[in-house]
Design an enzyme around this catalytic site. Structure first.
Site, mmCIF file in Angstrom:
data_model
loop_
_atom_site.group_PDB
_atom_site.id
_atom_site.type_symbol
_atom_site.label_atom_id
_atom_site.label_comp_id
_atom_site.label_asym_id
_atom_site.label_seq_id
_atom_site.Cartn_x
_atom_site.Cartn_y
_atom_site.Cartn_z
ATOM 1 N N GLY A 95 0.786 -1.203 -0.092
ATOM 2 C CA GLY A 95 0.190 0.042 -0.054
ATOM 3 C C GLY A 95 0.963 1.166 0.134
ATOM 4 N N GLY A 96 0.315 2.102 -0.790
ATOM 5 C CA GLY A 96 1.251 3.586 -0.965
ATOM 6 C C GLY A 96 2.614 3.253 -1.133
ATOM 7 C CG ASP A 97 5.524 5.491 0.700
ATOM 8 O OD1 ASP A 97 4.671 4.938 1.668
ATOM 9 O OD2 ASP A 97 6.187 6.363 1.279
ATOM 10 C CD GLU A 98 3.633 -1.249 4.554
ATOM 11 O OE1 GLU A 98 4.308 -1.892 5.720
ATOM 12 O OE2 GLU A 98 2.906 -0.789 4.584
#
Length: 225
Positions: free
Chosen positions: A118-121
């Site tokens: 998710g996102g930048d993970e």
């Protein structure tokens, strides 16, 4: 002439029957292909091409069961990603995320589980023997700190924080426990330019607003801050 007409008359209905019988099969084939693409889309993140959380989790657990103590869980979080989005725009941010995904895939190899959570993970599960661990994590840090070239030719400096956890160091083969420990190690070494290896202490770190608060680790690899 009559023979030709007769032949056409005799085989025409049969041909139509075969054609009619083939139509449902063709329709089912098209439906099956569409369903396959839809299922594939649910397994893969459309921006990066990496596995989504559920697909990654299933594959990661398989690898942990297969490799045991030689397996490692690596968590990666892009540094200052919001600043890139705000300064250069979301298209640039998307390019950065896709570049991180490509580098993780190249680093981990085809047998690893590489997912965008998710996102930048991001998360990776792979076989990472002790003798090669330090060198491989150093390599990953260097790759993730290589500038990214945007579509318009501009380059942007990028960085990512890395935390790793192994069953031997953490004392668990559970994927959730290993991810929690690796994530805690990641935040313990956030913005340091190094990969931090989790300890049993990191596995006990509670979640804070959905993220883990780091504790001191025992080993770091990578370039200096």
């Amino acid at each position: 002439m009559d023979s030709v007409l007769h032949t056409r008359g005799r085989f025409g209905p049969r041909t139509l029957l075969i054609t009619a019988a083939a139509l449902p099969l063709t329709g089912w084939t098209v439906h099956a292909l569409a369903l396959h693409r839809k299922l594939a889309a649910t397994r893969k993140d459309p921006l990066t091409g990496l596995m989504r959380r559920d697909a990654y989790t299933a594959r990661a657990r398989q690898l942990l069961n297969r490799h045991g103590d030689t397996a490692a869980v690596v968590m990666v979080d892009a540094d200052k990603f919001k600043e890139i989005n705000d300064r250069l725009g979301h298209a640039a941010g998307d390019t950065v995320l896709a570049s991180i995904a490509a580098r993780l895939t190249a680093w981990a190899g085809p047998r690893a589980a590489v997912g965008r959570l998710g996102g930048d993970e991001f998360a990776v599960v792979l076989e990472l023997p002790t003798a090669r661990r330090a060198l491989r994590l150093e390599q990953l840090v260097r790759m993730l700190h290589t500038p990214v070239t945007l579509d318009d030719g501009r380059t942007v400096d990028v960085a990512a924080s890395v935390g790793a956890a192994t069953p031997h160091a953490v004392g668990s083969y559970d994927l959730s426990a290993l991810q929690r420990a690796a994530d805690a190690a990641l935040y313990d070494g956030k913005h340091s330019g190094r990969a931090l290896l989790a300890t049993t202490a990191h596995a006990a770190v509670p979640s804070v607003n959905g993220r883990r608060a780091g504790r001191p680790g025992t080993a770091v690899w990578g370039r200096a801050a």
